[in-house]
Structures are given as structure tokens and as C-alpha cells.
Design a protein around this motif. Structure first.
Motif, PDB file in Angstrom:
ATOM      1  N   SER A  83      12.766  -2.989   9.355  1.00 22.80           N
ATOM      2  CA  SER A  83      14.213  -3.258   9.299  1.00 22.80           C
ATOM      3  C   SER A  83      14.429  -4.691   9.774  1.00 22.80           C
ATOM      4  O   SER A  83      13.510  -5.345  10.256  1.00 22.80           O
ATOM      5  N   GLU A  84      15.653  -5.180   9.641  1.00 25.29           N
ATOM      6  CA  GLU A  84      15.936  -6.578   9.988  1.00 25.29           C
ATOM      7  C   GLU A  84      15.559  -6.948  11.407  1.00 25.29           C
ATOM      8  O   GLU A  84      15.059  -8.029  11.664  1.00 25.29           O
ATOM      9  N   ASP A  85      15.812  -6.052  12.344  1.00 25.83           N
ATOM     10  CA  ASP A  85      15.560  -6.361  13.754  1.00 25.83           C
ATOM     11  C   ASP A  85      14.317  -5.651  14.299  1.00 25.83           C
ATOM     12  O   ASP A  85      14.163  -5.500  15.499  1.00 25.83           O
ATOM     13  N   SER A  86      13.435  -5.274  13.424  1.00 23.07           N
ATOM     14  CA  SER A  86      12.269  -4.504  13.842  1.00 23.07           C
ATOM     15  C   SER A  86      11.004  -5.349  13.900  1.00 23.07           C
ATOM     16  O   SER A  86      10.797  -6.239  13.093  1.00 23.07           O
ATOM     17  N   ARG A  87      10.173  -5.052  14.883  1.00 22.23           N
ATOM     18  CA  ARG A  87       8.832  -5.635  14.948  1.00 22.23           C
ATOM     19  C   ARG A  87       7.825  -4.735  14.229  1.00 22.23           C
ATOM     20  O   ARG A  87       6.694  -5.132  14.019  1.00 22.23           O
ATOM     21  N   LEU A  88       8.257  -3.551  13.885  1.00 21.12           N
ATOM     22  CA  LEU A  88       7.404  -2.593  13.188  1.00 21.12           C
ATOM     23  C   LEU A  88       7.231  -3.013  11.735  1.00 21.12           C
ATOM     24  O   LEU A  88       8.206  -3.281  11.036  1.00 21.12           O
ATOM     25  N   MET A  89       5.982  -3.100  11.300  1.00 24.10           N
ATOM     26  CA  MET A  89       5.683  -3.467   9.923  1.00 24.10           C
ATOM     27  C   MET A  89       5.417  -2.198   9.118  1.00 24.10           C
ATOM     28  O   MET A  89       4.773  -1.278   9.608  1.00 24.10           O
ATOM     29  N   ALA A  90       5.912  -2.185   7.892  1.00 25.00           N
ATOM     30  CA  ALA A  90       5.731  -1.030   7.012  1.00 25.00           C
ATOM     31  C   ALA A  90       5.209  -1.520   5.664  1.00 25.00           C
ATOM     32  O   ALA A  90       5.552  -2.621   5.220  1.00 25.00           O
ATOM     33  N   PRO A  91       4.395  -0.696   4.999  1.00 25.99           N
ATOM     34  CA  PRO A  91       3.910  -1.104   3.680  1.00 25.99           C
ATOM     35  C   PRO A  91       5.060  -1.171   2.674  1.00 25.99           C
ATOM     36  O   PRO A  91       5.929  -0.296   2.660  1.00 25.99           O
ATOM     37  N   VAL A  92       5.081  -2.230   1.866  1.00 23.47           N
ATOM     38  CA  VAL A  92       6.133  -2.380   0.850  1.00 23.47           C
ATOM     39  C   VAL A  92       5.567  -2.316  -0.570  1.00 23.47           C
ATOM     40  O   VAL A  92       6.297  -2.080  -1.521  1.00 23.47           O
ATOM     41  N   CYS A  93       4.267  -2.540  -0.714  1.00 24.32           N
ATOM     42  CA  CYS A  93       3.614  -2.374  -2.004  1.00 24.32           C
ATOM     43  C   CYS A  93       2.116  -2.292  -1.770  1.00 24.32           C
ATOM     44  O   CYS A  93       1.625  -2.629  -0.698  1.00 24.32           O
ATOM     45  N   GLY A  94       1.430  -1.834  -2.767  1.00 25.74           N
ATOM     46  CA  GLY A  94      -0.012  -1.711  -2.626  1.00 25.74           C
ATOM     47  C   GLY A  94      -0.678  -1.497  -3.962  1.00 25.74           C
ATOM     48  O   GLY A  94      -0.014  -1.263  -4.978  1.00 25.74           O
ATOM     49  N   GLU A  95      -1.989  -1.572  -3.939  1.00 22.20           N
ATOM     50  CA  GLU A  95      -2.768  -1.387  -5.152  1.00 22.20           C
ATOM     51  C   GLU A  95      -4.181  -0.976  -4.766  1.00 22.20           C
ATOM     52  O   GLU A  95      -4.689  -1.371  -3.722  1.00 22.20           O
ATOM     53  N   ILE A  96      -4.797  -0.190  -5.616  1.00 20.43           N
ATOM     54  CA  ILE A  96      -6.190   0.200  -5.421  1.00 20.43           C
ATOM     55  C   ILE A  96      -7.024  -0.504  -6.488  1.00 20.43           C
ATOM     56  O   ILE A  96      -6.682  -0.460  -7.669  1.00 20.43           O
ATOM     57  N   VAL A  97      -8.111  -1.147  -6.041  1.00 16.92           N
ATOM     58  CA  VAL A  97      -8.977  -1.895  -6.947  1.00 16.92           C
ATOM     59  C   VAL A  97     -10.405  -1.370  -6.791  1.00 16.92           C
ATOM     60  O   VAL A  97     -10.932  -1.306  -5.675  1.00 16.92           O
ATOM     61  N   GLU A  98     -11.029  -1.017  -7.911  1.00 19.24           N
ATOM     62  CA  GLU A  98     -12.406  -0.550  -7.892  1.00 19.24           C
ATOM     63  C   GLU A  98     -13.340  -1.754  -7.808  1.00 19.24           C
ATOM     64  O   GLU A  98     -13.145  -2.755  -8.499  1.00 19.24           O
ATOM     65  N   VAL A  99     -14.355  -1.662  -6.928  1.00 19.31           N
ATOM     66  CA  VAL A  99     -15.306  -2.753  -6.710  1.00 19.31           C
ATOM     67  C   VAL A  99     -16.729  -2.201  -6.649  1.00 19.31           C
ATOM     68  O   VAL A  99     -16.932  -0.992  -6.595  1.00 19.31           O
ATOM     69  N   ASN A 100     -17.698  -3.105  -6.620  1.00 19.71           N
ATOM     70  CA  ASN A 100     -19.103  -2.706  -6.518  1.00 19.71           C
ATOM     71  C   ASN A 100     -19.639  -2.769  -5.098  1.00 19.71           C
ATOM     72  O   ASN A 100     -20.691  -2.208  -4.812  1.00 19.71           O
ATOM     73  N   SER A 101     -18.924  -3.494  -4.215  1.00 16.72           N
ATOM     74  CA  SER A 101     -19.398  -3.622  -2.836  1.00 16.72           C
ATOM     75  C   SER A 101     -18.226  -3.848  -1.890  1.00 16.72           C
ATOM     76  O   SER A 101     -17.142  -4.228  -2.306  1.00 16.72           O
ATOM     77  N   ALA A 102     -18.479  -3.598  -0.611  1.00 18.40           N
ATOM     78  CA  ALA A 102     -17.489  -3.809   0.445  1.00 18.40           C
ATOM     79  C   ALA A 102     -18.113  -4.736   1.478  1.00 18.40           C
ATOM     80  O   ALA A 102     -19.211  -4.468   1.969  1.00 18.40           O
ATOM     81  N   LYS A 103     -17.399  -5.827   1.788  1.00 17.33           N
ATOM     82  CA  LYS A 103     -17.946  -6.826   2.700  1.00 17.33           C
ATOM     83  C   LYS A 103     -17.052  -7.087   3.904  1.00 17.33           C
ATOM     84  O   LYS A 103     -17.483  -7.630   4.897  1.00 17.33           O
ATOM     85  N   GLY A 104     -15.760  -6.763   3.773  1.00 18.00           N
ATOM     86  CA  GLY A 104     -14.804  -7.085   4.829  1.00 18.00           C
ATOM     87  C   GLY A 104     -14.021  -8.337   4.483  1.00 18.00           C
ATOM     88  O   GLY A 104     -14.505  -9.198   3.753  1.00 18.00           O
ATOM     89  N   PHE A 105     -12.803  -8.407   4.960  1.00 14.99           N
ATOM     90  CA  PHE A 105     -11.915  -9.559   4.796  1.00 14.99           C
ATOM     91  C   PHE A 105     -11.507  -9.821   3.341  1.00 14.99           C
ATOM     92  O   PHE A 105     -11.133 -10.928   2.994  1.00 14.99           O
ATOM     93  N   GLU A 106     -11.571  -8.817   2.468  1.00 14.95           N
ATOM     94  CA  GLU A 106     -11.162  -9.010   1.078  1.00 14.95           C
ATOM     95  C   GLU A 106      -9.639  -9.157   0.985  1.00 14.95           C
ATOM     96  O   GLU A 106      -8.900  -8.554   1.759  1.00 14.95           O
ATOM     97  N   LYS A 107      -9.198  -9.956   0.016  1.00 15.19           N
ATOM     98  CA  LYS A 107      -7.767 -10.133  -0.273  1.00 15.19           C
ATOM     99  C   LYS A 107      -7.584 -10.019  -1.779  1.00 15.19           C
ATOM    100  O   LYS A 107      -8.500 -10.281  -2.553  1.00 15.19           O
ATOM    101  N   PHE A 108      -6.353  -9.628  -2.177  1.00 18.61           N
ATOM    102  CA  PHE A 108      -6.057  -9.464  -3.598  1.00 18.61           C
ATOM    103  C   PHE A 108      -4.558  -9.640  -3.799  1.00 18.61           C
ATOM    104  O   PHE A 108      -3.760  -8.961  -3.153  1.00 18.61           O
ATOM    105  N   ASN A 109      -4.158 -10.571  -4.661  1.00 24.18           N
ATOM    106  CA  ASN A 109      -2.735 -10.803  -4.961  1.00 24.18           C
ATOM    107  C   ASN A 109      -1.874 -10.933  -3.700  1.00 24.18           C
ATOM    108  O   ASN A 109      -0.788 -10.383  -3.623  1.00 24.18           O
ATOM    109  N   GLY A 110      -2.376 -11.634  -2.707  1.00 19.57           N
ATOM    110  CA  GLY A 110      -1.619 -11.842  -1.478  1.00 19.57           C
ATOM    111  C   GLY A 110      -1.559 -10.634  -0.558  1.00 19.57           C
ATOM    112  O   GLY A 110      -0.795 -10.622   0.401  1.00 19.57           O
TER     113      GLY A 110
END
Length: 136
Positions: A83-110
Motif C-alpha cells: 500500500s502507499e504507506d507500507s514497508r511490506l512488499m507484495a508480488p505484483v507480477c511473475g513468470e515461470i521460465v524453464e531452464v537447464n541449470s540453476a546457479k543463483g542470482f538469475e534475473k529475467f525482464n527486471g
């Protein structure tokens, strides 16, 4: 000990970034896990059977899971103030992407990687013993 065909593990991104080991499709893994959970996400996610857990020293409630990585998907989310005066963060959008490996620190479309949805095949799960938990 139970041998079954497949299970789904949620491996939180922060756990991978903290002290995780990169893994790829086809790798044999041995992970400490807890029972599945509901994820706080706007994206539809398959049923989670177990959650990777490398920071809970209460070994009596954990399990040891061994199997072969069959599929890896990364759950990405973008967050905003709940909310406007909140420090609490909530998810506003998301996506699942299939990959071949997991390494950590991945980013996608911001978006940040919240975690990995990992399907294991030919897995075995058993209750953890004190000797299985190295981070006590």
C-alpha cells in the motif's frame, strides 16, 4: 525409505545465493528438505511436495531427499509496496521460465528469481538423522 517416480521441490533463491550449489538437469542430488508449502505468488505453481531447507537446525522435522534432476523452472517475481504507506512488499507480477541449470542470482525482464521449481525423478526420501544436518 520410499522409492517413487517424481516429486517437486521448491528451492528458494536466497538459499541458493547463500550457500547453495549450482545444479543442472541430469544431476544426482542429495538435499535436506521439509514438507511442501503454499507459495505467495500470483503465478500458478504445481503442487510442491518438499522445500529445500539448509538453515533449519531442527533435524527431527527434516528429511533427506535423493534423486535425479529432471526439470528446472525458475519462478521470477516483481514486487511493489503493498500500500502507499507500507514497508511490506507484495508480488505484483511473475513468470515461470524453464531452464537447464540453476546457479543463483538469475534475473529475467527486471524480475528477481524467487526460487527454483525442481522436478526430481527416481527419488528416495527418508527422515533425517542428526548426522545428515551439517549446519547445526
Amino acid at each position: 525409505m520410499v522409492l517413487t517416480m517424481q516429486c517437486v521441490v521448491f528451492y528458494e533463491g536466497w538459499q541458493m545465493e547463500c550457500c547453495g550449489t549450482a545444479f543442472s538437469i541430469g544431476d544426482a542430488i542429495k538435499w535436506p528438505v521439509g514438507k511442501g508449502t503454499q507459495l505467495n505468488t500470483l503465478v500458478k505453481v504445481a503442487t510442491i511436495d518438499y522445500c529445500y531447507e539448509a538453515h533449519d537446525s531442527n533435524w527431527q522435522k527434516l528429511f533427506v531427499l535423493e534423486g535425479v534432476v529432471e526439470n528446472i523452472k525458475i519462478l521470477y517475481q516483481r514486487y511493489a509496496a503493498a500500500s502507499e504507506d507500507s514497508r511490506l512488499m507484495a508480488p505484483v507480477c511473475g513468470e515461470i521460465v524453464e531452464v537447464n541449470s540453476a546457479k543463483g542470482f538469475e534475473k529475467f525482464n527486471g524480475m528477481e528469481a524467487v526460487g527454483y521449481i525442481v522436478t526430481l525423478k527416481e527419488y528416495i526420501v527418508r527422515p533425517a538423522g542428526k548426522e545428515d544436518i551439517a549446519y547445526q
